[in-house]
Design a protein around this motif. Structure first.
Motif, PDB file in Angstrom:
ATOM      1  N   ILE A  87       0.811  -1.221   0.092  1.00 54.37           N
ATOM      2  CA  ILE A  87      -0.007   0.186   0.121  1.00 54.37           C
ATOM      3  C   ILE A  87       0.848   1.311   0.057  1.00 54.37           C
ATOM      4  CG2 ILE A  87      -1.681   1.084   1.532  1.00 54.37           C
ATOM      5  CD1 ILE A  87      -2.980  -1.121   2.040  1.00 54.37           C
ATOM      6  N   ILE A  88       2.005   1.142   0.833  1.00 55.90           N
ATOM      7  CA  ILE A  88       2.844   2.323   0.886  1.00 55.90           C
ATOM      8  C   ILE A  88       3.363   2.833  -0.383  1.00 55.90           C
ATOM      9  CG2 ILE A  88       4.746   3.249   1.819  1.00 55.90           C
ATOM     10  CD1 ILE A  88       3.949   2.079   4.460  1.00 55.90           C
ATOM     11  N   SER A  89       4.211   1.688  -1.040  1.00 56.05           N
ATOM     12  CA  SER A  89       5.003   1.874  -2.266  1.00 56.05           C
ATOM     13  C   SER A  89       3.808   2.165  -3.383  1.00 56.05           C
ATOM     14  CB  SER A  89       5.589   0.692  -2.555  1.00 56.05           C
ATOM     15  OG  SER A  89       6.487   0.366  -1.541  1.00 56.05           O
ATOM     16  N   ASN A  90       2.903   1.417  -3.777  1.00 55.94           N
ATOM     17  CA  ASN A  90       1.981   1.484  -4.873  1.00 55.94           C
ATOM     18  C   ASN A  90       0.837   2.388  -4.571  1.00 55.94           C
ATOM     19  OD1 ASN A  90       3.151  -0.828  -6.853  1.00 55.94           O
ATOM     20  ND2 ASN A  90       3.098  -1.638  -4.653  1.00 55.94           N
ATOM     21  N   TYR A  91       0.395   2.806  -3.600  1.00 55.76           N
ATOM     22  CA  TYR A  91      -0.728   3.744  -3.420  1.00 55.76           C
ATOM     23  C   TYR A  91      -0.397   5.008  -2.700  1.00 55.76           C
ATOM     24  CZ  TYR A  91      -3.337  -0.082  -5.346  1.00 55.76           C
ATOM     25  OH  TYR A  91      -3.819  -0.834  -5.935  1.00 55.76           O
ATOM     26  N   HIS A  92       0.382   5.081  -1.719  1.00 53.80           N
ATOM     27  CA  HIS A  92       0.782   6.325  -0.897  1.00 53.80           C
ATOM     28  C   HIS A  92       1.825   7.086  -1.638  1.00 53.80           C
ATOM     29  CE1 HIS A  92      -0.388   5.137   3.379  1.00 53.80           C
ATOM     30  NE2 HIS A  92      -1.380   4.860   2.698  1.00 53.80           N
ATOM     31  N   ARG A  93       2.851   6.349  -2.084  1.00 58.50           N
ATOM     32  CA  ARG A  93       3.690   7.260  -3.072  1.00 58.50           C
ATOM     33  C   ARG A  93       3.166   7.693  -4.416  1.00 58.50           C
ATOM     34  NH1 ARG A  93       5.927   6.427   1.459  1.00 58.50           N
ATOM     35  NH2 ARG A  93       4.656   8.314   1.549  1.00 58.50           N
ATOM     36  N   VAL A  94       2.515   7.012  -5.021  1.00 61.91           N
ATOM     37  CA  VAL A  94       1.875   7.240  -6.286  1.00 61.91           C
ATOM     38  C   VAL A  94       0.940   8.263  -6.243  1.00 61.91           C
ATOM     39  CG1 VAL A  94       0.640   6.172  -8.135  1.00 61.91           C
ATOM     40  CG2 VAL A  94       2.376   4.791  -7.281  1.00 61.91           C
ATOM     41  N   SER A  95       0.012   8.115  -5.059  1.00 55.58           N
ATOM     42  CA  SER A  95      -1.084   9.012  -4.932  1.00 55.58           C
ATOM     43  C   SER A  95      -0.352  10.523  -4.803  1.00 55.58           C
ATOM     44  CB  SER A  95      -1.958   8.737  -3.601  1.00 55.58           C
ATOM     45  OG  SER A  95      -2.728   7.621  -4.143  1.00 55.58           O
ATOM     46  N   GLU A  96       0.897  10.422  -3.700  1.00 53.12           N
ATOM     47  CA  GLU A  96       1.340  11.869  -3.477  1.00 53.12           C
ATOM     48  C   GLU A  96       1.810  12.329  -4.847  1.00 53.12           C
ATOM     49  OE1 GLU A  96       2.890  10.488   1.067  1.00 53.12           O
ATOM     50  OE2 GLU A  96       4.281  10.591  -0.757  1.00 53.12           O
ATOM     51  N   GLU A  97       2.662  11.690  -5.460  1.00 49.08           N
ATOM     52  CA  GLU A  97       3.259  12.100  -6.694  1.00 49.08           C
ATOM     53  C   GLU A  97       2.079  12.747  -7.718  1.00 49.08           C
ATOM     54  OE1 GLU A  97       5.908  10.818 -10.571  1.00 49.08           O
ATOM     55  OE2 GLU A  97       5.186   9.269  -9.112  1.00 49.08           O
ATOM     56  N   GLU A  98       1.147  11.829  -7.851  1.00 47.62           N
ATOM     57  CA  GLU A  98      -0.075  12.479  -8.782  1.00 47.62           C
ATOM     58  C   GLU A  98      -0.811  13.447  -8.236  1.00 47.62           C
ATOM     59  OE1 GLU A  98      -2.785  12.454 -11.967  1.00 47.62           O
ATOM     60  OE2 GLU A  98      -0.468  12.022 -11.496  1.00 47.62           O
ATOM     61  N   THR A 100       0.638  16.001  -6.482  1.00 46.48           N
ATOM     62  CA  THR A 100       1.472  17.205  -6.574  1.00 46.48           C
ATOM     63  C   THR A 100       1.229  17.464  -8.054  1.00 46.48           C
ATOM     64  OG1 THR A 100       2.749  16.578  -4.768  1.00 46.48           O
ATOM     65  CG2 THR A 100       3.905  17.724  -6.648  1.00 46.48           C
ATOM     66  N   GLN A 101       1.541  16.574  -8.975  1.00 44.23           N
ATOM     67  CA  GLN A 101       1.659  16.955 -10.483  1.00 44.23           C
ATOM     68  C   GLN A 101       0.422  17.525 -11.263  1.00 44.23           C
ATOM     69  OE1 GLN A 101       3.406  13.204 -12.183  1.00 44.23           O
ATOM     70  NE2 GLN A 101       5.597  13.699 -11.650  1.00 44.23           N
ATOM     71  N   LEU A 102      -0.727  16.798 -10.618  1.00 40.37           N
ATOM     72  CA  LEU A 102      -1.889  17.085 -11.278  1.00 40.37           C
ATOM     73  C   LEU A 102      -2.472  18.524 -10.734  1.00 40.37           C
ATOM     74  CD1 LEU A 102      -4.470  16.546 -12.777  1.00 40.37           C
ATOM     75  CD2 LEU A 102      -5.354  15.322 -10.944  1.00 40.37           C
ATOM     76  N   SER A 103      -2.209  19.233  -9.564  1.00 38.19           N
ATOM     77  CA  SER A 103      -2.485  20.249  -8.954  1.00 38.19           C
ATOM     78  C   SER A 103      -2.631  21.518  -9.961  1.00 38.19           C
ATOM     79  CB  SER A 103      -1.607  20.670  -7.801  1.00 38.19           C
ATOM     80  OG  SER A 103      -2.131  19.632  -6.626  1.00 38.19           O
ATOM     81  N   LYS A 131      -7.160  16.624  -1.789  1.00 34.09           N
ATOM     82  CA  LYS A 131      -5.690  16.449  -1.576  1.00 34.09           C
ATOM     83  C   LYS A 131      -5.113  16.826  -0.302  1.00 34.09           C
ATOM     84  CE  LYS A 131      -1.600  18.737  -3.326  1.00 34.09           C
ATOM     85  NZ  LYS A 131      -1.056  19.672  -3.980  1.00 34.09           N
ATOM     86  N   LYS A 132      -5.648  17.674   0.574  1.00 35.60           N
ATOM     87  CA  LYS A 132      -5.154  18.009   1.932  1.00 35.60           C
ATOM     88  C   LYS A 132      -5.711  16.968   2.572  1.00 35.60           C
ATOM     89  CE  LYS A 132      -6.016  21.323   5.602  1.00 35.60           C
ATOM     90  NZ  LYS A 132      -6.563  20.501   6.516  1.00 35.60           N
ATOM     91  N   GLU A 133      -6.903  16.338   2.465  1.00 40.59           N
ATOM     92  CA  GLU A 133      -7.401  15.245   3.390  1.00 40.59           C
ATOM     93  C   GLU A 133      -6.428  14.039   3.165  1.00 40.59           C
ATOM     94  OE1 GLU A 133     -11.371  14.727   4.045  1.00 40.59           O
ATOM     95  OE2 GLU A 133     -11.981  16.699   4.524  1.00 40.59           O
ATOM     96  N   GLU A 209     -10.310  10.910 -13.130  1.00 37.71           N
ATOM     97  CA  GLU A 209     -10.981   9.686 -12.917  1.00 37.71           C
ATOM     98  C   GLU A 209     -10.009   8.504 -12.679  1.00 37.71           C
ATOM     99  OE1 GLU A 209     -14.392   7.576 -15.713  1.00 37.71           O
ATOM    100  OE2 GLU A 209     -12.920   8.762 -16.514  1.00 37.71           O
ATOM    101  N   GLU A 210      -8.789   8.496 -12.975  1.00 36.94           N
ATOM    102  CA  GLU A 210      -7.753   7.636 -12.730  1.00 36.94           C
ATOM    103  C   GLU A 210      -7.216   7.929 -11.110  1.00 36.94           C
ATOM    104  OE1 GLU A 210      -4.470   8.098 -15.502  1.00 36.94           O
ATOM    105  OE2 GLU A 210      -5.647   6.882 -16.980  1.00 36.94           O
ATOM    106  N   LEU A 211      -7.368   8.893 -10.674  1.00 37.86           N
ATOM    107  CA  LEU A 211      -7.106   9.279  -9.262  1.00 37.86           C
ATOM    108  C   LEU A 211      -8.237   8.333  -8.324  1.00 37.86           C
ATOM    109  CD1 LEU A 211      -5.308  10.440  -7.107  1.00 37.86           C
ATOM    110  CD2 LEU A 211      -6.803  12.584  -7.277  1.00 37.86           C
TER     111      LEU A 211
END
Length: 232
Positions: A87-98, A100-103, A131-133, A209-211
């Motif tokens: 979860i940390i590798s494939n969802y937390h890190r990926v979500s954080e990156e997305e 940031t980049q989508l903002s 994003k904040k939550e 939608e992908e997020l």
């Protein structure tokens, strides 16, 4: 995914198929929005780039875009520590990156098109609330709750009731995040694009939608596979 990237592939087609490649094009100053109806080779020539290097960068994004979970049964039968690490590798890190980049794209579309499409202003506000939550939620998971679950797993937790209460709190936060995503889907009418939608507009809707899908799988692994082991 079987999409092939070659020198003849149109820039816009690459972004349409793999939305996150927009970050690669942006970094290399290639216009994927208004000027995206050209083959990759032409875009490279216009910007003095290496076609081999650019295709390699795009392929890296393509490989990362492949769904991380091809068989959820694997995780049903995995130990809790493995699921948490996944979860940390494939969802937390990926979500954080997305997030940031989508903002900046969400902000730009709202600013440029918000007057004619007021729903974009609402999307902007909902996205930044989400994003904040989600970021705060993931920090709590990694710093507080996941360590407690690891202790629950090996029977070394000192206060089991407190740990269970923290897991229940995470589930409530999942519910609220899901509600924000439902509101985004509702206000965009299931991400339906208007006739005058530009490339960036389309990009934002597709990546939102992908997020949503990424978040739903993240929550599924926790609510339906990991947490029930300790809430029963």
């Amino acid at each position: 995914m079987t999409f092939q990237i070659t020198a003849d592939t149109l820039v816009k087609d690459i972004v349409n198929e793999i939305p996150k490649t927009s970050d690669v094009f942006k970094k290399n100053r290639i216009d994927f929005c208004c000027g995206g109806n050209i083959p990759l080779s032409q875009a490279v020539d216009q910007n003095g780039l290496s076609i081999e290097t650019l295709i390699e960068e795009l392929k890296v994004v393509y490989e990362k875009s492949t769904p991380a979970d091809t068989d959820l049964e694997v995780w049903t039968n995995s130990d809790s520590n493995s699921i948490i690490d996944h979860i940390i590798s494939n969802y937390h890190r990926v979500s954080e990156e997305e997030l940031t980049q989508l903002s900046p794209y969400v902000t730009k579309v709202s600013r440029v098109h918000g007057d004619n499409h007021p729903e974009l202003v609402k999307v902007h506000d909902l996205f930044y609330e989400f994003k904040k939550e989600l970021i705060e939620h993931m920090i709590k998971e990694e710093e507080v709750v996941f360590p407690l679950i690891r202790k629950l797993a090996d029977n070394t937790v000192e206060n089991r009731e407190e740990a269970i209460a923290m897991i229940v709190e995470l589930e409530k936060e999942h519910d609220h995040a899901g509600e924000i995503l439902r509101q985004i889907r509702a206000v965009t009418t299931d991400f339906e694009l208007p006739i005058d939608a530009c490339g960036t507009y389309r990009l934002v809707y597709k990546r939102l939608e992908e997020l949503e899908g990424l978040t739903f799988m993240h929550v599924h692994l926790e609510n339906n596979i990991l947490f029930p082991r300790y809430l029963g």
